[in-house]
Structure formats: C-alpha cells, structure tokens
Design an enzyme around this catalytic site. Structure first.
Site, PDB file in Angstrom:
ATOM      1  N   ARG A   1       0.991  -1.322   0.038  1.00 47.04           N
ATOM      2  CA  ARG A   1      -0.117  -0.081   0.045  1.00 47.04           C
ATOM      3  C   ARG A   1       0.793   1.414   0.043  1.00 47.04           C
ATOM      4  O   ARG A   1       1.427   1.554   1.224  1.00 47.04           O
ATOM      5  CB  ARG A   1      -1.141   0.064   1.284  1.00 47.04           C
ATOM      6  CG  ARG A   1      -1.614   1.164   1.274  1.00 47.04           C
ATOM      7  CD  ARG A   1      -2.974   1.186   2.142  1.00 47.04           C
ATOM      8  NE  ARG A   1      -2.604   1.056   3.668  1.00 47.04           N
ATOM      9  CZ  ARG A   1      -3.562   1.150   4.482  1.00 47.04           C
ATOM     10  NH1 ARG A   1      -4.783   1.330   4.320  1.00 47.04           N
ATOM     11  NH2 ARG A   1      -3.218   1.087   5.764  1.00 47.04           N
ATOM     12  N   ASP A   4      -3.606   3.005  13.645  1.00 42.41           N
ATOM     13  CA  ASP A   4      -2.679   3.804  12.704  1.00 42.41           C
ATOM     14  C   ASP A   4      -3.340   5.251  12.429  1.00 42.41           C
ATOM     15  O   ASP A   4      -4.301   5.812  13.252  1.00 42.41           O
ATOM     16  CB  ASP A   4      -2.834   2.928  11.486  1.00 42.41           C
ATOM     17  CG  ASP A   4      -4.102   2.805  10.731  1.00 42.41           C
ATOM     18  OD1 ASP A   4      -5.072   3.801  10.868  1.00 42.41           O
ATOM     19  OD2 ASP A   4      -4.119   2.057   9.755  1.00 42.41           O
TER      20      ASP A   4
END
Length: 543
Positions: A166, A455
C-alpha cells in the site's frame, strides 16, 4: 551521501539523511524511473487534488451526495475485471519494518498488506529501509534479532503470505525527493521504488507461486478519475520496464464517502489491473465527517467505538461493496480486526475475541471473500470464520450479495446509527489521538493503544469527531454538557500530566498536544492531520 544518491539523475535530488544500505534502493536507474512517473503524471495528480476541493465545496453547498448521472452506463453495463489473486480469506496488515515483515509473512495469513501509508510514519529511514526489507524478504536474506535476543527468520517459501503493497495516497508529498525542484508524490516514490526493484523478480517466481506478482492496495481514492490516473501510471510503468501489460493487480480501499458512490466506476477504470475493493471503516467515517462537517446534526457521529459495521448506513455500504465486486468478478475484502491479545488478561482476550469472531462471521456470511486482521494471533480466528463459509472454495464470488438496491439515502443515513455522544467517548478521542500523534512524530506509525493496533486513520476520526462535536454544539448524553474547545483543552491537559509522569523522557508530548489542538480545535478543518504533521516529523533525521 544524500546528495550523491541523487546527483547521477538529472533534475532529481535526494535531500534525505543517509540510510544504511540506501544506495541499494536509491539507484540511479530507480530514481530515473520515479522521476519519469513524476514528470508524466504529477500535473494530473495536482488537478485531481484541486477537483477534490471543488467537490467538497459542492457537497457543502448542497448538503448531499448522489451517484453520478454521467457514469450511469458504466454502472448498468456488463463487464468484468481481469481474474487475479485466487484466495484472500485472511489478510494481515502492518508496516514494513524488519520484524513486522518477518512476522507478517510467517503469520499464516494468505496476504500481507505491506503498508507504506497509514501504518508508517514517513521518515526517510522508514521509506527507504521498508523498501529494502521487502527486497531482502523476496531474496530470503532477511532476519532480525530483538533487544532480548529473540531471533526472527522466514518460514519455507510455500508458507509465506503474498505481499500486497500500500503506497501513500495522492495527497502526500515526499519532501526528501525532488524532481525539477518539486517534491515527488509519496505515491510515486512508494509505488515506483517497489515496482522497479521487484516486478520482474515477482513475476519470475510465478511458475512456483501463481499468486506472485506486483500487487497493490490503493488508499484514499475519492473518485473514478483518481483510479483512472492509477491505471495510467500502471500502464506507463509496465511499458517502461518491459513488464507484460496487466501484470499489476490493485485492490482499492473504499474508505471515502465519495468513492462509495463510484465503486463500479473505480473498478471499470482499473478493470485490466483490478483485483477487488476493501471496506475501510475508520477512514470511511472520517471522510463522512470531513465532507459533511457543516451539513448539520444529521451527520453528527456518535462515539466512534459505538459505530459498528451493523449500523444501517455502514451495512448499506458493505452490501453495495459485496454486490458490486461479485458482479464484476472482483474480491470483496472486509474490514480490520485491530485487537491485540493480552499476554496477562484472559478475560480481556475472551471478550475481545468473541467480538472479533462475531465480526468475521458477519463478513463471511455477508458475502465477503476475506478480511483484515492486525495481529498474527487473530489469523486463526478469522480463518475459521471464513473456512466455515468457503470450505475449499477460494472465494464466494458466485454469491451475488443482497438483492436490494442500495440508495444514496441509505448510504447517507448517519442519523440512523445507534449510540450517543458521551463524556467517555470524548475523553477516549483525546487519549487515543494524542497518544498516536506523539508516537507518529517519533517515526512510529502503527501503535498499540488500549489493546488495539491503531494507525493514522484512528487519529483522524478521533480529532475530526471532536471538531464536529464542537462546531455542531453537541450536548453529551451522560453529563448534559455542551462540548467546547475549553473542555477539550482541559481533558488534554489532564491526560498530558498522566502521560508525562508515566512515560518519562524522550517523548514529544508538547509537540503532539499542540498539533492535536491545531487539527481538532482550529476554526478551519485540515484535510489531513498528516499534512501539518510532516513539518514536525523526525526532526533529528531531517536537519
């Protein structure tokens, strides 16, 4: 060293500090490839970022959103994406530091989302060493020994997870690499370096591993035009390196409210390179707040932990995602189980694992082909839930999903969510937000907070809810108090006093508190907290 790394490529300058073995990643050829991406596509990227702002202005004017009439033919047309990545029933996520790389590949999950985005604070060392760790893993020369003397090494090749990288979203620049005097998009750096160094290597392994290839997750996408740009980048990259067209496979995170109205169109733009769509919970809620922050009480979210995937507007979103993917031959990948098992509290584990199991059973029964976990201990739980539905089948794309059409009204029915705004929810947003930001400023992007792996998306929804509650004059259900900036500052001060006493030296609480106030209490709403945070990130390494 930094200047020398970029001096051999005309117009490209590496301004980051030296990184051990960085020259193996930042080769002249690799930098030239990334520079080519920047020169070919950065203008279009900037146009699309401006289009985001214009669309947000239109949403603010109308207070609503709908499916695009000009792309109706795509939604009703009969077409399918190219087949890819057969079995994805359990995927683990995490940053690309050396220990996590080994643990994720060994986890027993079918896929590892190797994350340069929300789980990585983009210090130059993290960006470059993360690329090096992936190269070393593919070459089976990666190992790690921690401070306690515990050694980590890879399992046999047939037991390792498939890597899906990603890169950063379109909005983030990489300040440590400039081309022709302009910063290069983090997306071009992360994608470009990985593709340049690994695409041919991964395809060469295809005879032994049919799931080996250059695979990607695409974050923060807001429209099919942004997906079109990625498709153009993929086409250019494959041609430039002589990689067969269609070798790349990409899964798009549907983690913005605008993308939820363009799922068909996003898959269509990427159809020769598409693998599926993913339901990203926290960023999706953050996007709703960001886009409808001034649209009134109808869009005020209750406590974040009370907004489950069973909420009517979230259930509509996941039904639409499964139905769209399976109609088009793509994988539907469910959301994150972020729980981190406790080594000392079996009661906490039992309660949390029961919730994880219920969530994964709901996803599998609802037609998803796989789902995410944040910790290796959750892999067996998620696998059991999907095995019970899939059996020996690699996916359930023959399941068409819910028969009813999902409407714009259902996707926007935030007011239909159960839950309320409480003092505990407010305090939790402050506690989680400031803890995460402090760790991020020290270069740590995946942070264990209160038994959850958090996150950047966590910090985004935490600070954006506070902003929304203040600007909508929310009254807390349990205390009757109206949420104010003064109240939040008081909670923040109380929390900082505790943290300073507990954590000791070497932390960045003052910087974290100042940034948290800026992004949660400012009159203007910053589009992403990471944009102002970049100026504060890793100051010792950037001097």
């Amino acid at each position: 060293m930094a200047a020398e790394q970029g001096a051999t490529v005309p117009g490209a300058v590496v301004a980051g500090p030296p990184v051990e073995r960085g020259g193996e990643v930042l080769t002249p050829q690799a930098l030239a490839f990334v520079a080519g991406l920047h020169r070919a596509f950065d203008g279009r990227r900037r146009e699309l970022l401006a289009a985001r702002a214009a669309r947000r202005t239109e949403i603010a004017r109308t207070g609503t959103l709908d499916f695009r009439p000009e792309t109706a033919a795509v939604r009703v047309g009969e077409w399918r994406v190219a087949p890819a990545l057969t079995d994805r029933r359990v995927e683990i996520t995490g940053p690309t530091d050396r220990r996590t790389t080994i643990n994720a590949l060994n986890s027993g999950a079918r896929v590892w989302l190797a994350d340069f985005e929300d789980a990585t604070a983009p210090t130059w060392a993290n960006v470059v060493s993360g690329q090096l760790n992936l190269i070393d893993a593919f070459e089976r020369r990666i190992d790690f020994t921690d401070a306690r003397g515990k050694a980590y090494a890879l399992k046999p090749a047939g037991e390792l997870a498939t890597v899906v990288v990603r890169p950063r979203g379109w909005h983030l620049d990489e300040r440590h690499l400039t081309v022709d005097g302009e910063p290069v998009a983090g997306a071009f750096v992360d994608f470009g370096l990985y593709f340049f160094h690994n695409a041919a290597r991964l395809l060469a392994r295809g005879a032994q591993d049919p799931n080996s290839g250059p695979y990607f997750y695409l974050p923060k996408t807001e429209s099919h035009l942004e997906a079109r740009l990625w498709n153009e980048v993929f086409t250019h990259a494959q041609a430039a390196l002589g990689i067969p067209h269609g070798s790349i496979r990409a899964t798009v995170l549907i983690e913005t409210i605008t993308a939820a109205f363009e799922m068909d169109e996003i898959l269509y733009e990427l159809r020769e390179h598409a693998a599926g769509l993913n339901a990203g919970r926290w960023d999706y809620l953050f996007s709703i707040v960001k886009n409808f922050r001034d649209a009134g009480a109808h869009f005020v979210l209750p406590d974040r932990n009370g907004v489950t995937m069973a909420a009517p507007f979230m259930a509509a979103y996941t039904r639409l995602l499964v139905r769209t993917c399976h109609r088009r031959g793509a994988h539907a990948i469910g959301g994150m189980a972020a729980f981190i098992p406790s080594r000392t509290d079996p009661e906490v584990n039992a309660a949390a694992l029961a919730k994880v199991r219920a969530d994964k059973e709901r996803e599998a029964d609802g037609g998803f082909d796989g789902s995410w976990v944040a910790h290796p201990d959750l892999v067996p739980v998620a696998r059991e839930c999907f095995d019970a539905v899939l059996g020996e089948r690699p996916h359930q794309q023959e399941n068409p999903g819910a028969a009813d059409d999902v409407t714009a009204e259902q996707l926007l029915n935030v007011a239909g969510a159960e839950g309320s705004c409480t003092s505990a929810g407010l305090r939790n947003a402050v506690r989680v937000g400031v803890r995460y930001i402090e760790a991020w400023l020290r270069g740590i992007g995946a942070v264990a907070i209160f038994h959850l792996m958090e996150d950047a998306a966590t910090a985004e929804i935490s600070r954006s809810q506070i902003w929304q509650w203040i600007h909508n004059e929310v009254v807390l259900a349990d205390t009757g108090e109206q949420v104010t900036a003064e109240q939040v500052r008081r909670l923040l001060a109380e929390e900082l006093a505790v943290l300073r006493a507990e954590a000791g030296a070497g932390r960045r609480w003052d910087d974290a508190a100042a940034l948290f106030e800026q992004v949660a209490l400012g009159e203007e709403f910053p589009e992403f907290l990471t944009l102002p945070a970049l100026a504060l990130l890793d100051p010792s390494g950037d001097e």
